[in-house]
Every structure is written in structure tokens, then in C-alpha cells.
Write a protein that holds these residues in place. Structure first.
Motif, mmCIF file in Angstrom:
data_model
loop_
_atom_site.group_PDB
_atom_site.id
_atom_site.type_symbol
_atom_site.label_atom_id
_atom_site.label_comp_id
_atom_site.label_asym_id
_atom_site.label_seq_id
_atom_site.Cartn_x
_atom_site.Cartn_y
_atom_site.Cartn_z
ATOM 1 N N MET A 186 5.709 -4.922 -5.728
ATOM 2 C CA MET A 186 4.291 -4.604 -5.881
ATOM 3 C C MET A 186 4.094 -3.433 -6.836
ATOM 4 N N THR A 187 3.170 -3.595 -7.774
ATOM 5 C CA THR A 187 2.724 -2.445 -8.553
ATOM 6 C C THR A 187 1.684 -1.705 -7.718
ATOM 7 N N HIS A 188 1.457 -0.416 -8.010
ATOM 8 C CA HIS A 188 0.548 0.356 -7.170
ATOM 9 C C HIS A 188 -0.153 1.436 -7.980
ATOM 10 N N TRP A 189 -1.198 2.005 -7.386
ATOM 11 C CA TRP A 189 -1.944 3.092 -8.014
ATOM 12 C C TRP A 189 -2.082 4.236 -7.016
ATOM 13 N N ARG A 205 5.699 8.341 -0.247
ATOM 14 C CA ARG A 205 5.262 9.731 -0.141
ATOM 15 C C ARG A 205 4.057 9.921 -1.050
ATOM 16 N N GLY A 206 2.932 10.278 -0.473
ATOM 17 C CA GLY A 206 1.694 10.370 -1.223
ATOM 18 C C GLY A 206 0.728 9.292 -0.765
ATOM 19 N N HIS A 207 -0.386 9.173 -1.472
ATOM 20 C CA HIS A 207 -1.433 8.215 -1.109
ATOM 21 C C HIS A 207 -1.516 7.146 -2.197
ATOM 22 N N PHE A 208 -0.872 6.012 -1.952
ATOM 23 C CA PHE A 208 -0.809 4.926 -2.921
ATOM 24 C C PHE A 208 -1.308 3.625 -2.291
ATOM 25 N N HIS A 209 -1.872 2.763 -3.148
ATOM 26 C CA HIS A 209 -2.312 1.442 -2.710
ATOM 27 C C HIS A 209 -1.821 0.384 -3.696
ATOM 28 N N VAL A 210 -1.750 -0.854 -3.207
ATOM 29 C CA VAL A 210 -1.269 -1.948 -4.035
ATOM 30 C C VAL A 210 -2.217 -2.174 -5.209
ATOM 31 N N ASP A 211 -1.662 -2.597 -6.329
ATOM 32 C CA ASP A 211 -2.443 -2.899 -7.519
ATOM 33 C C ASP A 211 -2.293 -4.385 -7.827
ATOM 34 N N GLY A 212 -3.406 -5.021 -8.180
ATOM 35 C CA GLY A 212 -3.379 -6.461 -8.429
ATOM 36 C C GLY A 212 -2.869 -6.852 -9.796
ATOM 37 N N GLY A 213 -2.406 -5.877 -10.588
ATOM 38 C CA GLY A 213 -1.899 -6.191 -11.923
ATOM 39 C C GLY A 213 -0.761 -7.183 -11.883
ATOM 40 N N ILE A 252 -12.170 -4.311 -3.438
ATOM 41 C CA ILE A 252 -12.039 -4.730 -2.046
ATOM 42 C C ILE A 252 -10.791 -5.580 -1.849
ATOM 43 N N ASP A 253 -10.360 -6.288 -2.906
ATOM 44 C CA ASP A 253 -9.177 -7.141 -2.784
ATOM 45 C C ASP A 253 -7.943 -6.328 -2.423
ATOM 46 N N GLU A 254 -7.761 -5.186 -3.098
ATOM 47 C CA GLU A 254 -6.598 -4.347 -2.839
ATOM 48 C C GLU A 254 -6.698 -3.674 -1.474
ATOM 49 N N MET A 255 -7.909 -3.267 -1.100
ATOM 50 C CA MET A 255 -8.103 -2.646 0.210
ATOM 51 C C MET A 255 -7.774 -3.626 1.333
ATOM 52 N N LEU A 256 -8.218 -4.866 1.180
ATOM 53 C CA LEU A 256 -8.021 -5.860 2.231
ATOM 54 C C LEU A 256 -6.560 -6.258 2.386
ATOM 55 N N ALA A 263 -0.604 -4.048 9.142
ATOM 56 C CA ALA A 263 -0.535 -4.352 10.573
ATOM 57 C C ALA A 263 0.865 -4.787 11.000
ATOM 58 N N SER A 264 1.737 -5.064 10.030
ATOM 59 C CA SER A 264 3.131 -5.375 10.334
ATOM 60 C C SER A 264 4.002 -4.458 9.484
ATOM 61 N N ASP A 265 5.304 -4.502 9.691
ATOM 62 C CA ASP A 265 6.188 -3.652 8.889
ATOM 63 C C ASP A 265 6.856 -4.446 7.772
ATOM 64 N N VAL A 266 6.181 -5.516 7.301
ATOM 65 C CA VAL A 266 6.760 -6.354 6.257
ATOM 66 C C VAL A 266 6.951 -5.572 4.961
ATOM 67 N N ARG A 267 6.036 -4.642 4.652
ATOM 68 C CA ARG A 267 6.169 -3.859 3.417
ATOM 69 C C ARG A 267 7.355 -2.908 3.507
ATOM 70 N N GLU A 268 7.515 -2.269 4.663
ATOM 71 C CA GLU A 268 8.621 -1.328 4.831
ATOM 72 C C GLU A 268 9.973 -2.021 4.729
ATOM 73 N N ARG A 269 10.070 -3.223 5.251
ATOM 74 C CA ARG A 269 11.360 -3.911 5.329
ATOM 75 C C ARG A 269 11.694 -4.734 4.091
ATOM 76 N N TYR A 270 10.667 -5.250 3.392
ATOM 77 C CA TYR A 270 10.950 -6.231 2.350
ATOM 78 C C TYR A 270 10.377 -5.902 0.973
ATOM 79 N N ALA A 271 9.593 -4.833 0.843
ATOM 80 C CA ALA A 271 8.894 -4.588 -0.419
ATOM 81 C C ALA A 271 9.529 -3.489 -1.257
ATOM 82 N N MET A 272 9.365 -3.637 -2.561
ATOM 83 C CA MET A 272 9.737 -2.636 -3.549
ATOM 84 C C MET A 272 8.475 -2.295 -4.326
#
Length: 274
Positions: A186-189, A205-213, A252-256, A263-272
Motif C-alpha cells: 500500500m502507498t500512503h500519505w 510510527r506517525g499518522h498515516f493513511h492508505v493512498d489510492g494511487g 472518503i474512499d481512503e477513510m473507509l 477492525a482486523s490485524d490483516v494490515r499488521e500481518r500481511y501489508a507493506m
């Protein structure tokens, strides 16, 4: 009402797996920093364990009067053609809203009738007229990342006008994912706020959210997709969240998608994250 997002499927096709794709870019160095033999052009080959790419992109009309819509429509169709040349065998999920004109549907029907195009169209009929509902179409493109059951690596992205740059970025992300053993990229901002008030920020570490790029999700062993699907219908989740809102904001797409996956730990376990 959770029925405010109706997904009207308009045909589609599946694609056959391919073992790899190659791109050439104007660069003196490859991803690892080694110089190419020519010193001018390099070729990157990324091998897939399963199949090729499935692009999930959005095309929508923001309102009855949308003077730049024709430009976006032409860009989307050109993007599909460019991707087919760059990634032979790739397929598409195209998410559109109910405001797109009949002329657009006729152009899309021609794609569905051509065997060289592997396109599935999702048309969303909104049962309310809240400002900003068009941005929900952008959110719907994320569905394919975990709802798709095929072997393809799903790529959610914006409509890019530089297909070579997009291909280079996809290749580099897939290389990193393979090296780190991650199924999700995932890219992020970075947010200007110190903390996320909704507590759905990315696990960094910090306040980041997913980017739809660009977001990539490989099938892997299927566990990551299964974990996300266990949270229920993303379409119904989005509809329930925005039901009480008077205005649906841009982004709203990125927020949602952040709120849904948090709600799950899928990002922690499987995401870069890049």
C-alpha cells in the motif's frame, strides 16, 4: 439504509494466468542499484507465483453538470488500452455510477463484446442524492482486493497518464513484497494531525493513511483475503457509515478502507507500506 449502494454487474470475463511481465524504462540503474548492461535502458521482470494483474479502477460523473467528464472517460478507456499493451493478459474491474451517460455505456458494451478486453463493469445506483456520493465509487474499487477469488494480483489505482511510470512502480512494489514476504502493498500519505481521532491509521510510527494511487493485493495462500472478508460486506459497511452524513467528503474512499481493515490485524500481518 444499507441498500443505498446497489451494485449492478454488467458482464465480464476472466483472464488466463501469465508467468511474468517485463517493462523497459529509461534508467541507468535497476531497483537494487546495479547498472544495466546498456547504461541507458533496463528491463525488469517480476515473476508471479499465480497469475497476472487485475486492475480495479473507477470512472464516475460528479453531477448532472460535469464539464470535464468526457476527458475522464477518454482517459479511462485509454488507460485500459495502455495497460493491455504493457501487461498482456491483464483484466479489469471498472466501477461507475448511475450518472454516466448512455453514450458511455454504449462504448463500454463494445469492450464487453471484444474478446481481447477482459472487463467486468460494476455500476452503482445510489438511492439518495447526498452531495459527494460519487466518491463512494472510488471506495468501491478497493473491494476487489479481498473479495476477488481468482489467482490474479489485484491492483487498485488511479487512472495514470504515464503507463511506463505506473509499470515501474508496480514492479518495484511487487519486488519489495516478494522480498519481505508480504501479500499486500500500500502507498500512503501523512496526515497533518498528530493523532488519528478515529484510531484507524496505518500501523506505522506517525499518522498515516492508505493512498489510492497504487495498492496491490496478492492471493498468497488466501488467508489475508479471508480475514478481510470475515468483516462482512464492504459495500454495506460503507453505506451504513455514510447513511447519517449530510455531505460525503472527498477522500472518503481512503477513510473507509482504513476503518474497515483496521477492525482486523490483516494490515499488521500481511501489508507493506511505501
Amino acid at each position: 439504509s444499507t441498500g443505498s449502494l446497489n451494485d449492478i454487474g454488467i458482464g465480464g470475463a476472466t483472464s488466463k494466468p501469465s508467468k511474468f511481465f517485463s517493462i523497459k524504462t529509461k534508467s541507468d540503474r535497476d531497483v537494487s542499484g546495479a547498472e544495466s548492461k546498456t547504461g541507458k535502458v533496463r528491463s525488469i521482470s517480476v515473476k508471479f507465483r499465480s497469475a497476472n494483474l487485475l486492475f480495479s479502477v473507477a470512472l464516475f460523473k460528479a453531477g448532472r453538470e460535469s464539464p470535464r467528464y468526457q476527458f475522464y472517460e477518454n482517459s479511462a478507456l485509454d488507460f485500459i488500452n495502455q495497460c493491455l499493451m504493457k501487461f498482456p493478459g491483464c483484466s479489469f474491474h471498472l466501477h461507475i455510477n448511475d450518472l454516466v451517460p448512455k453514450e458511455t455505456l454504449l462504448r463500454l458494451e463494445r469492450l464487453l463484446g471484444d474478446e481481447s478486453y477482459k472487463v467486468k463493469i460494476h455500476r452503482y445506483n445510489f438511492k439518495h442524492s447526498k452531495a459527494g456520493t460519487c466518491w463512494l465509487v472510488n471506495a468501491m474499487r478497493y473491494r476487489a482486493m479481498w473479495e476477488h477469488d481468482g489467482p490474479e494480483t489485484v491492483c487498485v489505482c488511479d487512472i495514470h497518464d504515464d503507463i511506463d511510470l505506473l509499470a515501474q512502480q508496480i514492479c518495484m512494489m511487487l519486488s519489495c513484497m516478494d522480498r519481505l514476504g508480504r501479500d499486500i502493498g500500500m502507498t500512503h500519505w501523512e496526515s497533518d494531525d498528530d493523532e488519528c481521532l478515529s484510531s484507524v491509521a496505518l500501523p506505522l510510527r506517525g499518522h498515516f493513511h492508505v493512498d489510492g494511487g497504487i495498492c496491490l493485493w496478492k492471493k498468497g495462500d488466501g488467508t489475508a483475503r479471508k480475514m478481510a472478508r470475515e468483516k462482512g460486506s464492504f459495500k454495506n459497511y460503507c453505506a451504513s457509515i455514510v447513511h447519517e452524513s449530510t455531505v460525503i467528503p472527498r477522500g472518503i474512499d481512503e477513510m473507509l478502507v482504513d476503518a474497515f481493515l483496521a477492525a482486523s490485524d490483516v494490515r499488521e500481518r500481511y501489508a507493506m507500506f511505501l
